[in-house]
Design a protein around this motif. Structure first.
Motif, short mmCIF file in Angstrom:
data_model
loop_
_atom_site.label_atom_id
_atom_site.label_comp_id
_atom_site.label_asym_id
_atom_site.label_seq_id
_atom_site.Cartn_x
_atom_site.Cartn_y
_atom_site.Cartn_z
N VAL A 73 0.85 -1.18 0.00
CA VAL A 73 0.00 0.00 0.00
C VAL A 73 0.89 1.24 0.00
O VAL A 73 1.84 1.34 0.79
CB VAL A 73 -0.93 0.02 1.23
CG1 VAL A 73 -1.84 1.24 1.17
CG2 VAL A 73 -1.75 -1.26 1.30
N ALA A 74 0.62 2.17 -0.90
CA ALA A 74 1.36 3.43 -0.97
C ALA A 74 0.39 4.58 -0.76
O ALA A 74 -0.81 4.46 -1.05
CB ALA A 74 2.08 3.57 -2.30
N THR A 75 0.91 5.68 -0.27
CA THR A 75 0.09 6.86 -0.02
C THR A 75 0.38 7.93 -1.06
O THR A 75 1.54 8.33 -1.23
CB THR A 75 0.35 7.42 1.38
OG1 THR A 75 0.11 6.40 2.35
CG2 THR A 75 -0.57 8.61 1.67
N ALA A 76 -0.65 8.37 -1.76
CA ALA A 76 -0.49 9.42 -2.76
C ALA A 76 -0.36 10.77 -2.08
O ALA A 76 -0.61 10.91 -0.87
CB ALA A 76 -1.68 9.41 -3.71
N SER A 77 0.03 11.78 -2.84
CA SER A 77 0.24 13.11 -2.26
C SER A 77 -1.03 13.72 -1.70
O SER A 77 -0.98 14.59 -0.84
CB SER A 77 0.85 14.05 -3.32
OG SER A 77 0.00 14.12 -4.45
N ASN A 78 -2.19 13.26 -2.19
CA ASN A 78 -3.45 13.77 -1.67
C ASN A 78 -3.94 13.00 -0.45
O ASN A 78 -5.05 13.23 0.03
CB ASN A 78 -4.52 13.76 -2.77
CG ASN A 78 -4.84 12.35 -3.25
OD1 ASN A 78 -4.27 11.37 -2.77
ND2 ASN A 78 -5.75 12.25 -4.21
N GLY A 79 -3.12 12.05 0.03
CA GLY A 79 -3.46 11.30 1.24
C GLY A 79 -4.21 10.00 0.97
O GLY A 79 -4.43 9.22 1.90
#
Length: 228
Positions: A73-79
């Protein structure tokens, strides 16, 4: 989203123009075209989230018709979270007796396949023309290259999301579906599932010879890449 697509299209056009120039231009022309393509790729690479930099500790296992795969799981810049599965084999390795043969469907595997390694660690077909586009040299080249990557914003089968399948550019002699430029979080956070595909290139994918066409399993001689 329009900006993202426009940036990717500009990069693809620059690479295509570079390949055309390399076929007939002078050394200076080739150098200039190579620099233009690299600059376009750099601009596109700077846009969007680098998934490995935002990789979390959480992993996720899903079931496929061939077996279970484990992603991260990765977190995008928008959360928002996106789920990444890098290096899923979609056909048997085209090596040994399967070299210069039509692609063979991947057999089921036992246990859980680890698909948590970095995108640039994934295999890419052997490259030609690295003097034209030197960044091809950074790819992890291998004959065993029939893999795909999936980035999805959801794990629910009921979400019925659109799927974008991306076949990379590179003039049929270079490039990879595992280039970081193609594997970003931007489109998945807009509600799309992204699938990037790596396939055979150059002589391994497009060699045509009477002997190959006469062998069993090679009815599509010269189009092995298409069978992938």
């Amino acid at each position: 989203m329009k900006k993202i697509i426009s940036t990717l299209l500009c990069a693809a056009m620059a690479i295509g123009l570079c390949a055309c120039s390399g076929a007939s231009g002078t050394g200076d022309d080739n150098k200039s075209a190579s620099e233009d393509a690299e600059n376009a790729a750099a601009v596109a690479a700077e846009s969007g989230d680098t998934l490995m930099e935002n990789k979390g500790e959480t992993t996720q296992i899903v079931s496929t018709d061939k077996g279970d795969v484990e992603g991260f799981v990765a977190t995008a810049s928008n959360g928002e979270s996106v789920y990444c599965y890098f290096g899923i084999p979609y056909a048997e390795a085209p090596v040994g007796d399967l070299r210069w043969k039509d692609a063979v469907e991947k057999s089921a595997w036992e246990g859980t396949l680890d698909c948590t390694a970095g995108i640039t660690d994934q295999p890419s077909s052997y490259q030609w023309g690295t003097n034209l586009l030197p960044y091809f040299e950074t790819l992890n080249e291998s004959e065993d290259c029939l893999y795909l990557n999936v980035i999805t914003p959801s794990q629910s089968k009921g979400d019925d999301l659109p799927v974008i399948v991306w076949f990379h550019g590179g003039g049929l002699f270079g490039g990879s579906g595992s280039e970081e430029i193609y594997n970003k979080a931007d489109l998945p956070t807009q509600g799309c599932v992204i699938v990037t595909v790596t396939h055979r290139l150059g002589a391994f994918g497009l060699l045509s010879a009477d002997l190959l066409g006469s062998e069993e399993g090679s009815s599509d001689a010269g189009n092995f890449m298409m069978s992938d």
